[in-house]
Design a protein around this motif. Structure first.
Motif, PDB file in Angstrom:
ATOM      1  N   ILE A   1       0.763  -1.210   0.005  1.00 41.57           N
ATOM      2  CA  ILE A   1      -0.017  -0.027  -0.067  1.00 41.57           C
ATOM      3  C   ILE A   1       1.084   1.303   0.009  1.00 41.57           C
ATOM      4  O   ILE A   1       1.699   1.488   0.907  1.00 41.57           O
ATOM      5  N   GLY A   2       0.543   1.926  -1.118  1.00 39.62           N
ATOM      6  CA  GLY A   2       1.202   3.471  -0.928  1.00 39.62           C
ATOM      7  C   GLY A   2       0.246   4.630  -0.651  1.00 39.62           C
ATOM      8  O   GLY A   2      -0.581   4.425  -1.387  1.00 39.62           O
ATOM      9  N   VAL A   3       0.783   5.373   0.157  1.00 35.31           N
ATOM     10  CA  VAL A   3      -0.403   6.411   0.471  1.00 35.31           C
ATOM     11  C   VAL A   3       0.266   7.832   1.068  1.00 35.31           C
ATOM     12  O   VAL A   3       1.399   7.743   1.685  1.00 35.31           O
ATOM     13  N   SER A   4      -0.102   8.779   1.024  1.00 34.39           N
ATOM     14  CA  SER A   4       0.278  10.135   1.662  1.00 34.39           C
ATOM     15  C   SER A   4      -0.771  11.018   2.017  1.00 34.39           C
ATOM     16  O   SER A   4      -1.632  10.540   2.969  1.00 34.39           O
ATOM     17  N   THR A   5      -0.940  12.328   1.398  1.00 34.90           N
ATOM     18  CA  THR A   5      -1.720  13.185   2.190  1.00 34.90           C
ATOM     19  C   THR A   5      -3.393  12.690   2.208  1.00 34.90           C
ATOM     20  O   THR A   5      -3.846  11.988   1.160  1.00 34.90           O
ATOM     21  N   GLY A   6      -4.040  12.565   3.384  1.00 34.88           N
ATOM     22  CA  GLY A   6      -5.364  12.184   3.621  1.00 34.88           C
ATOM     23  C   GLY A   6      -5.234  10.589   3.988  1.00 34.88           C
ATOM     24  O   GLY A   6      -6.402  10.134   4.094  1.00 34.88           O
ATOM     25  N   GLY A   7      -4.202  10.060   4.076  1.00 38.75           N
ATOM     26  CA  GLY A   7      -4.037   8.409   4.230  1.00 38.75           C
ATOM     27  C   GLY A   7      -4.337   7.804   5.305  1.00 38.75           C
ATOM     28  O   GLY A   7      -5.064   6.932   5.365  1.00 38.75           O
ATOM     29  N   PRO A   8      -3.963   8.376   6.601  1.00 40.87           N
ATOM     30  CA  PRO A   8      -4.263   7.477   7.871  1.00 40.87           C
ATOM     31  C   PRO A   8      -5.815   7.209   7.983  1.00 40.87           C
ATOM     32  O   PRO A   8      -5.892   5.909   8.194  1.00 40.87           O
ATOM     33  N   PRO A   9      -6.655   7.687   7.943  1.00 43.62           N
ATOM     34  CA  PRO A   9      -8.253   7.370   8.024  1.00 43.62           C
ATOM     35  C   PRO A   9      -8.235   6.246   6.974  1.00 43.62           C
ATOM     36  O   PRO A   9      -9.403   5.370   7.268  1.00 43.62           O
ATOM     37  N   VAL A  10      -7.907   6.422   5.876  1.00 41.23           N
ATOM     38  CA  VAL A  10      -8.207   5.566   4.872  1.00 41.23           C
ATOM     39  C   VAL A  10      -7.688   4.091   5.067  1.00 41.23           C
ATOM     40  O   VAL A  10      -8.046   3.217   4.820  1.00 41.23           O
ATOM     41  N   VAL A  11      -6.265   4.307   5.349  1.00 41.42           N
ATOM     42  CA  VAL A  11      -5.575   3.056   5.629  1.00 41.42           C
ATOM     43  C   VAL A  11      -6.148   2.313   6.986  1.00 41.42           C
ATOM     44  O   VAL A  11      -6.481   1.131   6.881  1.00 41.42           O
ATOM     45  N   GLN A  12      -6.826   3.237   7.925  1.00 44.09           N
ATOM     46  CA  GLN A  12      -7.433   2.489   9.168  1.00 44.09           C
ATOM     47  C   GLN A  12      -8.607   1.802   8.749  1.00 44.09           C
ATOM     48  O   GLN A  12      -9.172   0.612   9.024  1.00 44.09           O
ATOM     49  N   LYS A  13      -9.550   2.516   7.762  1.00 46.29           N
ATOM     50  CA  LYS A  13     -10.897   1.803   7.255  1.00 46.29           C
ATOM     51  C   LYS A  13     -10.564   0.625   6.458  1.00 46.29           C
ATOM     52  O   LYS A  13     -11.236  -0.356   6.904  1.00 46.29           O
ATOM     53  N   ILE A  14      -9.398   0.431   5.633  1.00 43.70           N
ATOM     54  CA  ILE A  14      -8.985  -0.668   4.974  1.00 43.70           C
ATOM     55  C   ILE A  14      -8.751  -1.828   5.971  1.00 43.70           C
ATOM     56  O   ILE A  14      -9.291  -3.030   5.849  1.00 43.70           O
ATOM     57  N   LEU A  15      -7.657  -1.442   7.011  1.00 43.08           N
ATOM     58  CA  LEU A  15      -7.129  -2.439   7.327  1.00 43.08           C
ATOM     59  C   LEU A  15      -8.258  -3.061   8.485  1.00 43.08           C
ATOM     60  O   LEU A  15      -8.379  -4.244   8.871  1.00 43.08           O
ATOM     61  N   SER A  16      -9.045  -2.166   9.171  1.00 41.24           N
ATOM     62  CA  SER A  16     -10.071  -2.737  10.145  1.00 41.24           C
ATOM     63  C   SER A  16     -11.214  -3.382   9.553  1.00 41.24           C
ATOM     64  O   SER A  16     -11.668  -4.383  10.297  1.00 41.24           O
ATOM     65  N   ALA A  17     -11.201  -3.575   8.165  1.00 40.60           N
ATOM     66  CA  ALA A  17     -12.044  -4.358   7.527  1.00 40.60           C
ATOM     67  C   ALA A  17     -11.562  -5.672   7.047  1.00 40.60           C
ATOM     68  O   ALA A  17     -12.183  -6.428   6.366  1.00 40.60           O
ATOM     69  N   LEU A  18     -10.416  -6.052   7.220  1.00 43.75           N
ATOM     70  CA  LEU A  18      -9.802  -7.170   6.810  1.00 43.75           C
ATOM     71  C   LEU A  18      -9.606  -8.238   7.853  1.00 43.75           C
ATOM     72  O   LEU A  18      -9.589  -7.997   8.947  1.00 43.75           O
ATOM     73  N   PRO A  19      -9.914  -9.538   7.619  1.00 43.50           N
ATOM     74  CA  PRO A  19      -9.963 -10.418   8.671  1.00 43.50           C
ATOM     75  C   PRO A  19      -8.577 -10.766   9.173  1.00 43.50           C
ATOM     76  O   PRO A  19      -7.690 -11.014   8.202  1.00 43.50           O
ATOM     77  N   ALA A  20      -8.532 -11.421  10.335  1.00 37.55           N
ATOM     78  CA  ALA A  20      -7.308 -11.970  10.884  1.00 37.55           C
ATOM     79  C   ALA A  20      -6.693 -13.067  10.186  1.00 37.55           C
ATOM     80  O   ALA A  20      -5.535 -13.512   9.930  1.00 37.55           O
ATOM     81  N   SER A  21      -7.506 -13.667   9.373  1.00 36.14           N
ATOM     82  CA  SER A  21      -7.287 -15.114   8.500  1.00 36.14           C
ATOM     83  C   SER A  21      -6.821 -14.580   7.157  1.00 36.14           C
ATOM     84  O   SER A  21      -6.651 -15.260   6.298  1.00 36.14           O
ATOM     85  N   LEU A  22      -6.518 -13.419   7.034  1.00 37.95           N
ATOM     86  CA  LEU A  22      -5.996 -13.134   5.581  1.00 37.95           C
ATOM     87  C   LEU A  22      -4.859 -13.715   5.100  1.00 37.95           C
ATOM     88  O   LEU A  22      -3.842 -13.595   5.752  1.00 37.95           O
ATOM     89  N   PRO A  23      -5.158 -14.345   4.021  1.00 36.71           N
ATOM     90  CA  PRO A  23      -3.915 -15.263   3.649  1.00 36.71           C
ATOM     91  C   PRO A  23      -2.636 -14.300   2.911  1.00 36.71           C
ATOM     92  O   PRO A  23      -2.337 -14.621   1.959  1.00 36.71           O
ATOM     93  N   ALA A  24      -2.326 -13.500   3.410  1.00 39.24           N
ATOM     94  CA  ALA A  24      -1.409 -12.375   2.919  1.00 39.24           C
ATOM     95  C   ALA A  24      -0.703 -11.633   3.785  1.00 39.24           C
ATOM     96  O   ALA A  24      -1.277 -11.360   4.948  1.00 39.24           O
ATOM     97  N   CYS A  25       0.301 -10.942   3.556  1.00 36.20           N
ATOM     98  CA  CYS A  25       1.096 -10.133   4.553  1.00 36.20           C
ATOM     99  C   CYS A  25       0.851  -8.452   3.628  1.00 36.20           C
ATOM    100  O   CYS A  25       0.817  -8.286   2.571  1.00 36.20           O
ATOM    101  N   VAL A  26       0.764  -7.585   4.516  1.00 38.36           N
ATOM    102  CA  VAL A  26       0.605  -6.152   4.030  1.00 38.36           C
ATOM    103  C   VAL A  26       1.766  -5.276   4.459  1.00 38.36           C
ATOM    104  O   VAL A  26       2.167  -5.276   5.592  1.00 38.36           O
TER     105      VAL A  26
END
Length: 356
Positions: A173-198
């Motif tokens: 994930i690449g992100v800059s201005t305005g990013g923290p709330p969007v990153v938080q929104k995305i990560l908080s919707a991903l399951p613990a069982s996600l078969p990938a590293c971020v």
């Protein structure tokens, strides 16, 4: 003309901010306020496009002032924060409460660079005024919507499964201005069982990335930590690049691992998204899903090109949901995005694509 209210309890800082802002003929400081209460009085009376808001103030601090502004008279707000850890925590909260961006005060040691960054950020978030009015309209006292403000339309998109075939076990994930709330929104919707590293490259000062990782860890089912050189790529785990360094992927023997390095030292941004996307593409190719989120400029477009050439897939955030449509626009304009999605749709697209 962009009309600005400068809010800071320091007389010196108020004068400095005014003089730096007014070097741009498109910006006019219509007034200053010495604390939050003073600011609220002036916001209710003046025609303002952008507020610069100090985090730490007597009587009414920046966070409480911001909450009141977003409730009664929503406007684009730029937080002016100290570089302490508590300043970082407060600033991250402010971004959740509706501030569009922040600028750290110690940058003011280099007055020219600070002034340039300040003016650029004020002009970028000023464009969001009508969108913020619409977004917070149901909370706020009735305000006439600007005539040119149209309801947000999300363009139709093809399904993630058809546009990006999986499985893919690394999300960058690449992100800059305005990013923290969007990153938080995305990560908080991903399951613990996600078969990938971020892996996350967020343009942010070094004192902010640790508190940012802790904040994400507290709201996410994934484990989130600040990255350390040599970390293993673990499913269900997200790594935030430490500010002032670069995050990427390298091989140790035949196994990929996280690289945290100071090279390239001459990069305009630290972290730069180019290093993350390029190294992920070179090492892991078809196993990578890239995500380009809100941000000023075009950092990441060169890395994204390598990522796509090596078989990686790329999601770009759409213009309507970006604070600044710079970094995603650069990859869309270069025809590198497989999908262009609203911020609300990105988490489910990640899950679909990763699982394949």
């Amino acid at each position: 003309m962009i009309r600005v209210l400068v809010v800071d309890d320091s007389t010196f800082m108020r004068h400095a901010l005014v003089s730096m802002l007014e070097q741009d003929p498109e910006i006019k400081v219509v007034d200053t306020a010495r604390d939050g209460q003073d600011a609220l009085d002036k916001v209710s009376r003046l025609d303002i496009d952008v507020i610069t808001l100090d985090v730490e103030m007597p009587r009414l601090d920046g966070l409480e002032t911001l909450k009141q502004i977003m409730k009664t008279n929503p406007l684009p707000v730029l937080m002016v924060s100290s570089l302490t850890e508590s300043g970082a925590v407060s600033t991250l909260k402010a971004l959740e409460y509706g501030a569009q961006d922040f600028i750290p005060k110690t940058q003011s040691n280099d007055r020219d660079a600070f002034g340039e960054d300040l003016r650029r950020k004020v002009k970028a978030i000023a464009r969001r005024k009508s969108i913020i009015r619409l977004k917070y309209h149901h909370h706020a006292a009735p305000q006439p919507a600007p005539a040119h403000a149209a309801p947000r339309q999300t363009p139709p998109v093809c399904s993630a499964a058809s546009a990006c075939k999986g499985p893919r076990d690394l999300v960058v994930i690449g992100v800059s201005t305005g990013g923290p709330p969007v990153v938080q929104k995305i990560l908080s919707a991903l399951p613990a069982s996600l078969p990938a590293c971020v892996l996350i490259a967020q343009h942010m000062p070094a004192t902010f990335t640790g508190p940012f990782a802790k904040r994400l860890d507290s709201v996410s089912q994934l484990s989130v930590t600040e990255a350390v050189d040599g970390d293993k790529l673990k499913n269900g785990h997200a790594y935030v690049c430490p500010g002032g360094k670069h995050i990427g992927v390298r091989l140790r023997g035949s196994l990929p691992e996280v690289s945290v390095t100071e090279e390239p030292k001459d990069a305009l941004y630290k972290p730069t998204v180019n290093v993350l996307m390029e190294t992920a593409g070179m090492i892991m190719g078809r196993r990578v899903l890239g995500v380009m989120l809100t941000g000023m400029g075009s950092d990441g477009v060169d890395g994204a090109r390598v990522l796509r050439e090596k078989g990686g897939c790329l999601i770009a955030q759409n213009e309507a949901s970006c604070v600044v449509y710079g970094m995603p626009k650069a990859v869309v304009d270069a025809n590198l995005a497989n999908l262009v999605l609203d911020a609300d749709e990105i988490a489910s697209a990640i899950i679909t694509t990763v699982k394949g």
